[in-house]
Design a protein around this motif. Structure first.
Motif, PDB file in Angstrom:
ATOM      1  N   ASP A 197       0.801  -1.201  -0.126  1.00  6.75           N
ATOM      2  CA  ASP A 197      -0.078   0.081   0.089  1.00  6.75           C
ATOM      3  C   ASP A 197       0.710   1.249  -0.009  1.00  6.75           C
ATOM      4  O   ASP A 197       0.577   2.348  -0.629  1.00  6.75           O
ATOM      5  CB  ASP A 197      -0.794   0.066   1.409  1.00  6.75           C
ATOM      6  N   ARG A 198       1.885   1.186   0.852  1.00  7.68           N
ATOM      7  CA  ARG A 198       2.959   2.489   0.919  1.00  7.68           C
ATOM      8  C   ARG A 198       3.401   2.627  -0.529  1.00  7.68           C
ATOM      9  O   ARG A 198       3.633   3.868  -0.982  1.00  7.68           O
ATOM     10  CB  ARG A 198       3.840   2.101   1.884  1.00  7.68           C
ATOM     11  N   LEU A 199       3.877   1.484  -1.011  1.00  9.15           N
ATOM     12  CA  LEU A 199       4.597   1.828  -2.589  1.00  9.15           C
ATOM     13  C   LEU A 199       3.549   2.422  -3.576  1.00  9.15           C
ATOM     14  O   LEU A 199       4.087   3.195  -4.113  1.00  9.15           O
ATOM     15  CB  LEU A 199       5.136   0.448  -2.695  1.00  9.15           C
ATOM     16  N   ILE A 200       2.505   1.681  -3.447  1.00  8.47           N
ATOM     17  CA  ILE A 200       1.318   2.211  -4.508  1.00  8.47           C
ATOM     18  C   ILE A 200       1.107   3.539  -4.395  1.00  8.47           C
ATOM     19  O   ILE A 200       0.899   4.342  -5.236  1.00  8.47           O
ATOM     20  CB  ILE A 200       0.123   1.237  -4.383  1.00  8.47           C
ATOM     21  N   GLN A 201       1.079   4.012  -2.919  1.00  6.62           N
ATOM     22  CA  GLN A 201       0.585   5.403  -2.687  1.00  6.62           C
ATOM     23  C   GLN A 201       1.845   6.361  -3.076  1.00  6.62           C
ATOM     24  O   GLN A 201       1.668   7.437  -3.852  1.00  6.62           O
ATOM     25  CB  GLN A 201       0.307   5.569  -1.507  1.00  6.62           C
ATOM     26  N   LEU A 202       3.100   5.770  -3.080  1.00  8.06           N
ATOM     27  CA  LEU A 202       4.294   6.544  -3.460  1.00  8.06           C
ATOM     28  C   LEU A 202       4.409   6.509  -4.882  1.00  8.06           C
ATOM     29  O   LEU A 202       4.728   8.025  -5.560  1.00  8.06           O
ATOM     30  CB  LEU A 202       5.559   6.135  -3.139  1.00  8.06           C
ATOM     31  N   TRP A 203       4.296   5.607  -5.774  1.00  4.77           N
ATOM     32  CA  TRP A 203       3.812   5.626  -7.067  1.00  4.77           C
ATOM     33  C   TRP A 203       2.848   6.754  -7.752  1.00  4.77           C
ATOM     34  O   TRP A 203       3.308   7.487  -8.505  1.00  4.77           O
ATOM     35  CB  TRP A 203       3.684   4.419  -7.601  1.00  4.77           C
ATOM     36  N   VAL A 204       1.681   6.573  -7.061  1.00  7.78           N
ATOM     37  CA  VAL A 204       0.604   7.435  -7.639  1.00  7.78           C
ATOM     38  C   VAL A 204       1.032   9.005  -7.178  1.00  7.78           C
ATOM     39  O   VAL A 204       0.663   9.796  -7.937  1.00  7.78           O
ATOM     40  CB  VAL A 204      -0.745   7.210  -6.965  1.00  7.78           C
ATOM     41  N   ALA A 205       1.464   9.244  -6.016  1.00  7.65           N
ATOM     42  CA  ALA A 205       2.128  10.849  -5.667  1.00  7.65           C
ATOM     43  C   ALA A 205       3.031  11.280  -6.755  1.00  7.65           C
ATOM     44  O   ALA A 205       3.069  12.450  -6.751  1.00  7.65           O
ATOM     45  CB  ALA A 205       2.538  10.659  -4.196  1.00  7.65           C
ATOM     46  N   GLU A 206       3.792  10.335  -7.083  1.00  6.77           N
ATOM     47  CA  GLU A 206       5.219  10.762  -8.085  1.00  6.77           C
ATOM     48  C   GLU A 206       4.623  10.899  -9.299  1.00  6.77           C
ATOM     49  O   GLU A 206       5.741  11.338 -10.175  1.00  6.77           O
ATOM     50  CB  GLU A 206       6.394  10.093  -7.591  1.00  6.77           C
ATOM     51  N   GLY A 207       3.593  10.636  -9.645  1.00  3.32           N
ATOM     52  CA  GLY A 207       3.270  10.381 -10.981  1.00  3.32           C
ATOM     53  C   GLY A 207       3.961   9.178 -12.025  1.00  3.32           C
ATOM     54  O   GLY A 207       4.194   9.549 -13.158  1.00  3.32           O
ATOM     55  N   LEU A 254       8.876  19.775  -2.871  1.00  6.58           N
ATOM     56  CA  LEU A 254       8.903  18.335  -2.298  1.00  6.58           C
ATOM     57  C   LEU A 254       7.469  17.557  -2.778  1.00  6.58           C
ATOM     58  O   LEU A 254       6.534  18.578  -2.252  1.00  6.58           O
ATOM     59  CB  LEU A 254       9.040  18.406  -0.986  1.00  6.58           C
ATOM     60  N   ARG A 255       7.495  16.590  -3.200  1.00  2.55           N
ATOM     61  CA  ARG A 255       6.069  15.708  -3.302  1.00  2.55           C
ATOM     62  C   ARG A 255       6.212  14.682  -2.400  1.00  2.55           C
ATOM     63  O   ARG A 255       4.800  14.639  -1.967  1.00  2.55           O
ATOM     64  CB  ARG A 255       6.310  15.443  -4.822  1.00  2.55           C
ATOM     65  N   VAL A 256       7.306  14.357  -2.069  1.00  3.05           N
ATOM     66  CA  VAL A 256       6.885  13.159  -1.219  1.00  3.05           C
ATOM     67  C   VAL A 256       8.057  13.465   0.102  1.00  3.05           C
ATOM     68  O   VAL A 256       9.148  13.686  -0.196  1.00  3.05           O
ATOM     69  CB  VAL A 256       7.433  11.744  -1.796  1.00  3.05           C
ATOM     70  N   LEU A 257       7.488  13.261   1.223  1.00  2.00           N
ATOM     71  CA  LEU A 257       8.276  13.271   2.765  1.00  2.00           C
ATOM     72  C   LEU A 257       7.781  12.075   3.601  1.00  2.00           C
ATOM     73  O   LEU A 257       6.914  11.888   3.941  1.00  2.00           O
ATOM     74  CB  LEU A 257       8.232  14.493   3.201  1.00  2.00           C
ATOM     75  N   ASP A 258       8.813  11.094   3.480  1.00  2.46           N
ATOM     76  CA  ASP A 258       8.476   9.751   4.103  1.00  2.46           C
ATOM     77  C   ASP A 258       9.507   9.523   5.306  1.00  2.46           C
ATOM     78  O   ASP A 258      10.607   9.199   4.831  1.00  2.46           O
ATOM     79  CB  ASP A 258       8.512   8.696   2.888  1.00  2.46           C
ATOM     80  N   ARG A 300       2.549  15.544  -2.157  1.00  9.17           N
ATOM     81  CA  ARG A 300       1.399  14.781  -2.278  1.00  9.17           C
ATOM     82  C   ARG A 300       1.414  13.685  -1.283  1.00  9.17           C
ATOM     83  O   ARG A 300       0.198  12.936  -0.982  1.00  9.17           O
ATOM     84  CB  ARG A 300       1.610  14.063  -3.613  1.00  9.17           C
ATOM     85  N   PHE A 301       2.440  13.360  -0.865  1.00 10.78           N
ATOM     86  CA  PHE A 301       2.607  12.166   0.286  1.00 10.78           C
ATOM     87  C   PHE A 301       3.442  12.572   1.342  1.00 10.78           C
ATOM     88  O   PHE A 301       4.524  13.056   1.395  1.00 10.78           O
ATOM     89  CB  PHE A 301       3.482  10.940  -0.476  1.00 10.78           C
ATOM     90  N   LEU A 302       2.676  12.575   2.541  1.00 18.41           N
ATOM     91  CA  LEU A 302       3.465  12.785   3.963  1.00 18.41           C
ATOM     92  C   LEU A 302       3.197  11.817   4.963  1.00 18.41           C
ATOM     93  O   LEU A 302       1.997  11.750   5.222  1.00 18.41           O
ATOM     94  CB  LEU A 302       2.895  14.403   4.394  1.00 18.41           C
ATOM     95  N   ARG A 303       4.175  11.017   5.292  1.00 19.36           N
ATOM     96  CA  ARG A 303       4.139  10.081   6.065  1.00 19.36           C
ATOM     97  C   ARG A 303       5.145  10.514   7.405  1.00 19.36           C
ATOM     98  O   ARG A 303       6.386  10.534   7.243  1.00 19.36           O
ATOM     99  CB  ARG A 303       4.456   8.851   5.404  1.00 19.36           C
ATOM    100  N   LEU A 304       4.439  10.520   8.518  1.00 21.08           N
ATOM    101  CA  LEU A 304       5.282  10.549   9.653  1.00 21.08           C
ATOM    102  C   LEU A 304       5.029   9.711  10.950  1.00 21.08           C
ATOM    103  O   LEU A 304       4.989   9.827  11.987  1.00 21.08           O
ATOM    104  CB  LEU A 304       4.814  12.158  10.380  1.00 21.08           C
ATOM    105  N   GLN A 306      -2.356  13.699  -1.308  1.00 24.20           N
ATOM    106  CA  GLN A 306      -2.907  12.511  -1.466  1.00 24.20           C
ATOM    107  C   GLN A 306      -3.161  11.627  -0.495  1.00 24.20           C
ATOM    108  O   GLN A 306      -3.875  10.843  -0.215  1.00 24.20           O
ATOM    109  CB  GLN A 306      -2.258  11.988  -2.913  1.00 24.20           C
ATOM    110  N   THR A 307      -1.852  11.323   0.300  1.00 29.00           N
ATOM    111  CA  THR A 307      -1.610  10.564   1.255  1.00 29.00           C
ATOM    112  C   THR A 307      -1.127  11.249   2.606  1.00 29.00           C
ATOM    113  O   THR A 307      -0.013  12.222   2.403  1.00 29.00           O
ATOM    114  CB  THR A 307      -0.580   9.388   1.059  1.00 29.00           C
ATOM    115  N   LEU A 308      -1.934  11.354   3.764  1.00 26.78           N
ATOM    116  CA  LEU A 308      -1.390  11.681   5.102  1.00 26.78           C
ATOM    117  C   LEU A 308      -1.515  11.057   6.220  1.00 26.78           C
ATOM    118  O   LEU A 308      -2.473  10.464   6.164  1.00 26.78           O
ATOM    119  CB  LEU A 308      -2.387  13.179   5.256  1.00 26.78           C
TER     120      LEU A 308
END
Length: 957
Positions: free
Chosen positions: A438-448, A620-624, A645-649, A670-672
C-alpha cells in the motif's frame, strides 16, 4: 526507457488546460510546450520498442526527464497561483486594479519560464531528429503494448509459494541437527553463492513442523551487507514478543543483555539471514553469548568461514546447484504454471525452447526462476518465446556468476516501458527491507509514476488499481519476493522484499539513469555539490543540510533525523554524565533543570533540521520519515510544502501533542499519515484543517485524538482509505459523502447521532460507497451498541473483510452481513451465543478467526453442509470453550486449523476425519493431556492422521 516524467508533465499540462490558461494569456506557450513533450514521448516509445542502445540517445533520456520535471514544476506553480486567486472569486480578482501590476509580473514570469524550457527542449529535439530510430536497434517484433500485456496478464499460482525443488534432503539433514539436543553444535550455517536458494531453504526450515514443535520461540532477522546491530536485535526481540517501547530507547548494550538472557532461559531458534563476514558476527555476538542454552542459531551466508569462527562445534552445510532434471522441474513450475490443468499438453516447440534455455542457467535456482518469470508473462506467444531464446543465447555465457548477472539484466531489459520506472522506484528501499504494498502504491501515484492514460486503467480503474496490477506483474516476473498476502481469499500483495542480487540490478540501473541518489555518510560531501538531484533516499543518518537541491521532489528517510549517538555528541559531556549517573527524581530541582536544559538543546537542533527541510525543499512531493524522536513539535513551516502529495510521519515521537494549523496549506496532499506519538500525552490534537485537502485519497489519523479535536471531513470525496476514525473526534455524517471509500477503520467510540431505536430501517445509511471492501472496528474499552453495529453493517453490502475488536455481546443477524464476506476476525467480542450458525450461511467465507474471548460460551457447532468455502479456521484464547462439534459434510475445503490456548477444550471434533483437504493442524499452548490425545497413538489421532502437517508448540504444561 523511463518516460514516466514526460507523461506526468503532460498530465499536469492537460489538467491546467482545462482550467484558465486562455484567461491568463499563456495558452499558446503551454500548447507549444505540450507539443514538444508529445514528440519527445513518441520518440522515446519508438526508441524503446526498437531496443535502441545509442550513446547520444541514452544520455539524452536523463536530460529529457529533467526538462519534463522542470516543465511540470512551472506548470504546477502556475496552477497553484491560479487556484489561490480564484479562492475569493477569479473574475473579481482580475478586476481589482490593486492586483493588476502583481498579476502582470506573475504572468510575465510564467511565460518566460515556459519559453525557456520550450527552447531547451527544441534544441534537444533538433539534435535527436538527426537519428532515425526506425533504422536503429534490433529487427523483429517489438514488445507488446501495455494494453496487450494487461489483457494477457493473469494470476499465476507460482507466485503464492516459495519455489522449492530438490531441497528435501537438505531440509531433512539440517532439521536433524537443529532438534538434536545432545549435540554441542549451537550455530549452523547454510553456505553457497548468491542465487542458490539459501534463504528459501532457511524459510522452509523455519516453517517446518518438527522445528516449530521443538523450539519454544522462533525469530528471523536480515543482516545483509549493511549490518545494523540495533535493528537486528530489535527485530529478533520483536519476533520473540518481548520488545517494548522502553527497549527502543535503551542503549544497544542493554538490548544485547536482554536478548542473551532470554535465549539462555528459553529454547529458541534464531535465523540470521545473509551475514557477510566474521566482523558482522563479532558485532552481533554479545547477544548470543549464553553458554548453557538450548537455543540455536542458523546462519545463511556466502562465507564458509563464519560458522567455525562463531562456534568451534558449528555445522557447515554447503548448498549445491540443481541438476538438470531438478532445473527443468523448477522451470516448468513457473514458465508453464498456467498449463497445470488436467489433460493440458505443453506445446512441443515451446517445451524444446524451454529445455534449451534451462541448460544455460547453470543449475542456479534464482536464474531459473527469473527466466521462468519472464516467459510466463509471454505464454502462449511462440514468437515472444523465440525472441527470449535468442536473447538468452546472446546474453549468457558459461560462468555461473555471470550467468546469474546476465539473467537478471535480461529480466530488466524485458520489462515493458510502463513497468520500468515502477521497478526502479524500488531502489529507494534498503537491502532486505520489507516493503508495504500500500505504501509503495501510494508513492507511485504521488510521484506520477503512472502516466495519465495508464491511470485511467481498464474499465475505469483508478490509479491504485492499475498500480496494484503492476506490482502483481513484477511478482509474476519473479522480480520481487512476496512476503505476505492480504488473506487466502485474494491475491492482493501486502508486503514483499527484493532478492539482494535483483536489488543490485535495480540500484545499478537507477544510478545509470540518475533516477535517484542514495545518500549516506560516505557521499554526503558529494551530495552537497549536486544541484539537480530530484530524489534522495537516506538509509542511514545524514545531516539534511548537506542536500543543496532546491528542486528536490522526494525524500525518504529510513534512519532518525538525529540518532542517539549524534544527540550525545551535541550535548555537553558534563550534562550527559550528570544525567546518566543520577536516577530520575522529579523532586530534585537540579535534576529537573539538567533534563530541561538537555531538552532545550536537542529541541533547538531538531527545529533547525525541520526548518531547513521546509524552507529549502519547496518542490517536495514526497516526505516519508518513519522512525525515532522528532523534537519538541512539528514546526509551522511545514505549511510551505504546498506541492507535497505524500506525507508520512508514522511512528515519530514529538514532545508536544499539538499539530500545526498550517497543515491546511497542503492542498495537493493525496496521502497523509499522522500516526505520530507524544512523549507528554497519550493523545494528539489535530487542527480542523483537513477538510481543505480535497485531493486526499488516504488518511491515517492518530490512534488517539485529544478531546479538543473535532474534524470536518465531509469535503474529502476522493478518500479511499480512512484509518482511526471515531465519532468523538469526527462527524459520522461525513462518511456519507465519501463515496469512493474502500477501507475504513473505526478506532474508539462509535455512536450514531439521532438514532431511531424503534425502527432501524428509518435511519439514514451511513456508508454510500459501493467500493468499500474492508471494515475494521476497534473499541475494547467502551464496546459498541449492537444496534448501531447492525445498522452500520447494513450499509456495507460490498465488504469482503470484517474485523471486530469490541465488546458487542450479540452478533448482528445474518441479513445485516454482506454476502461477499471472505474474511472475518473477531476479538474480545464477548459473544454469548454460538456465532457459527450465522457465519455458516456466508457463501464465500474462506477465513475465520476467533481470538481472545470472541466467544464466551461452552459449545460451538458446525452442522450440515455449512462453511462450503472455508479454508482456514483459527481459535485462540477462547477460555470457556469446552466442545467444538463438526458434522460430516461441514467445512469440505478446510486446509488449516489452528487451536491455541483454549484450555477448557476437551478434544478435537470427530468431523475432522471427513475433511480430506486438511493440510495443517497447529496446536499451541494447550494442556499436555490435549496434546497426548492428538499425537500418534492418542485417541484423537485417527481424526487427523490424514493431515500432512501436525504442529505442537508450547504444550508441555
Amino acid at each position: 526507457m523511463d518516460f514516466s516524467a514526460v507523461s506526468s508533465a503532460l498530465k499536469a499540462i492537460g489538467e491546467l488546460t482545462q482550467e484558465v490558461t486562455s484567461l491568463w494569456g499563456v495558452d499558446e506557450q503551454v500548447e507549444r510546450l505540450a507539443s514538444e513533450l508529445r514528440w519527445m514521448q513518441s520518440f522515446l516509445k519508438v526508441a524503446d520498442a526498437r531496443k535502441v542502445d545509442h550513446e547520444v540517445i541514452r544520455t539524452s533520456v536523463v536530460e529529457i526527464r529533467e526538462l519534463a520535471y522542470d516543465a511540470e514544476d512551472v506548470i504546477e506553480m502556475f496552477a497553484l497561483k491560479v487556484a489561490s486567486k480564484r479562492k475569493g472569486g477569479f473574475s473579481n480578482c482580475i478586476k481589482r486594479s490593486a492586483c493588476f501590476l502583481k498579476e502582470g509580473c506573475l504572468l510575465h514570469q510564467i511565460k518566460s519560464e515556459i519559453e525557456k524550457i520550450t527552447a531547451r527542449i527544441e534544441v534537444l529535439t533538433r539534435q535527436l531528429k538527426t537519428y532515425d530510430v526506425s533504422k536503429l536497434g534490433v529487427d523483429g517484433e517489438g514488445p507488446s503494448s501495455s494494453t496487450e500485456r494487461r489483457e494477457a496478464r493473469r494470476p499465476y499460482p507460482h507466485v503464492m509459494d516459495d519455489n522449492i525443488v530438490g531441497l528435501d534432503k537438505d531440509i531433512e539433514k539440517l532439521v536433524s541437527v537443529l532438534v538434536d539436543e545432545e549435540s554441542e553444535c549451537k550455530v549452523l550455517s547454510i553456505c553457497g553463492m548468491g542465487g542458490l536458494g539459501k534463504t528459501t531453504l532457511a524459510k522452509k526450515i523455519y516453517r517446518q513442523s518438527q522445528v516449530v514443535g521443538h523450539f519454544e520461540h522462533l525469530a528471523w532477522a536480515f543482516v545483509s551487507q549493511n549490518c545494523q546491530i540495533r535493528k537486528i536485535w530489535e527485530d529478533i526481540l520483536s519476533d520473540l514478543n518481548i520488545l517494548t517501547e522502553v527497549d527502543k530507547k535503551m542503549k544497544v548494550e542493554k538490548l544485547a543483555e536482554k536478548l542473551s538472557s532470554f535465549l539462555e532461559e528459553n529454547k529458541c531458534l534464531v535465523i540470521l539471514d545473509d551475514i557477510w563476514n566474521t566482523k558482522a558476527w563479532d558485532s552481533l555476538k554479545p547477544a548470543f553469548s549464553a553458554r548453557k542454552t538450548k537455543s540455536k542459531i542458523l546462519l545463511t551466508s556466502r562465507n564458509k568461514e563464519i560458522v567455525a569462527h562463531a562456534d568451534k562445534n558449528g555445522f557447515l552445510y554447503e548448498l549445491q546447484e540443481l541438476d538438470y532434471n531438478q532445473s527443468w522441474e523448477l522451470f516448468q513450475k513457473i514458465a508453464f504454471a498456467q498449463t497445470n490443468s488436467p489433460g493440458y499438453k505443453i506445446d512441443a516447440k515451446m517445451k524444446e525452447l524451454g529445455e534449451d534455455m534451462v541448460k544455460h542457467c547453470a543449475g542456479l535456482p534464482l536464474a531459473i526462476i527469473i527466466l521462468g518469470g519472464i516467459l510466463a508473462t509471454k505464454y502462449p506467444s511462440l514468437t515472444e518465446w523465440l525472441r527470449v531464446s535468442a536473447n538468452v543465447k546472446s546474453y549468457l555465457n558459461n560462468d555461473k556468476g555471470e550467468v546469474l548477472r546476465d539473467v537478471l539484466a535480461l529480466s530488466y531489459d524485458d520489462l515493458p516501458p510502463y513497468l520500468r520506472p515502477c521497478f526502479l522506484y524500488l531502489s529507494h528501499f534498503p537491502e532486505d527491507y520489507e516493503i508495504s504494498a500500500d505504501r509503495l502504491i501510494q508513492l507511485w501515484v504521488a510521484e506520477g509514476i503512472l502516466s495519465s492514460k495508464q491511470e485511467e486503467g481498464d474499465e475505469g480503474q483508478i490509479a491504485e488499481d492499475v498500480a496494484e496490477g503492476y506490482l502483481l506483474e513484477l511478482a509474476e516476473r519473479c522480480m520481487i519476493q512476496v512476503r505476505e498476502r492480504d488473506n487466502i481469499a485474494t491475491l492482493k500483495i501486502r508486503s514483499f522484499q527484493m532478492h539482494d542480487l535483483m536489488r543490485d540490478v535495480c540500484l545499478s540501473k537507477a544510478k545509470q539513469q540518475k533516477f535517484l541518489y542514495i545518500a549516506d555518510q560516505s557521499n554526503e560531501c558529494q551530495l552537497s555539490t549536486i544541484g539537480r538531484v530530484r530524489r534522495v533516499s537516506a538509509h542511514k543518518f545524514i545531516p539534511l543540510q548537506c542536500i543543496k537541491s532546491p528542486r528536490l521532489r522526494s525524500l525518504l528517510l529510513f534512519d532518525e533525523l538525529l540518532p542517539n549517538e549524534e544527540q550525545e555528541n551535541i550535548l555537553p559531556l558534563t550534562m550527559r554524565s550528570y544525567f546518566e549517573n543520577h536516577e530520575y527524581d522529579s523532586d530534585n530541582p537540579l535534576f529537573c533543570f539538567v533534563a530541561l536544559l538537555m531538552l532545550s538543546v536537542l529541541g533547538t537542533k531538531f527545529r533547525g533540521i525541520w526548518k531547513y527541510m521546509f524552507n529549502n525543499f519547496n518542490f517536495l512531493r514526497v516526505l516519508d520519515y518513519e522512525r525515532g524522536d522528532a523534537g519538541c513539535k512539528l514546526p509551522n513551516d511545514i505549511g510551505k510544502l504546498i506541492h507535497i502529495r505524500f506525507l508520512r510521519l508514522r511512528g515519530l515521537y514529538f514532545l508536544s501533542s499539538k499539530l500545526p494549523s498550517s497543515l491546511g496549506n497542503l492542498r495537493c496532499l493525496q496521502t497523509l499519515d499522522l500516526r505520530i506519538k507524544s512523549e507528554c500525552s497519550n493523545s494528539i490534537h489535530v487542527p480542523n484543517v483537513l477538510w481543505r485537502m480535497q485531493q486526499l485519497r488516504h488518511l491515517y489519523l492518530p490512534k488517539r485524538c485529544s478531546p479538543k479535536t473535532k474534524l470536518k471531513l465531509g469535503t474529502l470525496r476522493s478518500l479511499q482509505t480512512l484509518v482511526n476514525f471515531n465519532t468523538k473526534s469526527c462527524y459520522i455524517k461525513d462518511l456519507i459523502n465519501m463515496t469512493n471509500i474502500r477501507e475504513l477503520e473505526i478506532r474508539g467510540p462509535f455512536n450514531i447521532e439521532d438514532f431511531n431505536t424503534e425502527e432501524l430501517g428509518k435511519n439514514p445509511l451511513i456508508i454510500q460507497s459501493k467500493y468499500l471492501h474492508s471494515l475494521s472496528i476497534i473499541n475494547y474499552e467502551e464496546g459498541i451498541d449492537p444496534r448501531h453495529l447492525a445498522h452500520l453493517l447494513s450499509s456495507c453490502d460490498s465488504i469482503s473483510k470484517l474485523s471486530l475488536d469490541a465488546a458487542i455481546r450479540r452478533l448482528p443477524e445474518y441479513h445485516y452481513l454482506s454476502s461477499n464476506l471472505a474474511y472475518i476476525k473477531l476479538r474480545r467480542c464477548m459473544l454469548e451465543e454460538d456465532p457459527m450458525p450465522t457465519f455458516a450461511k456466508l457463501p464465500y467465507l474462506s477465513m475465520l478467526e476467533l481470538h481472545e474471548e470472541a466467544f464466551i460460551g461452552k459449545e460451538m457447532f458446525c452442522c450440515g453442509q455449512a462453511f462450503a468455502k472455508l479454508e482456514s479456521l483459527c481459535l485462540k484464547e477462547l477460555n470457556f470453550l469446552e466442545e467444538l462439534r463438526v458434522s460430516e459434510g461441514a467445512m469440505p475445503c478446510l486446509r488449516r486449523l489452528e487451536i491455541e490456548n483454549c484450555r477448557q477444550l476437551k478434544k478435537l471434533p470427530d468431523g475432522l476425519r471427513f475433511i480430506a483437504t486438511l493440510q495443517e493442524l497447529k496446536i499451541e499452548s494447550m494442556p499436555k493431556t490435549f496434546k497426548d490425545k492428538v499425537e500418534e497413538g492418542g485417541e484423537d489421532f485417527c481424526k487427523v492422521q490424514h493431515a500432512p502437517s501436525i504442529i505442537f508448540q508450547n504444550c508441555e504444561w
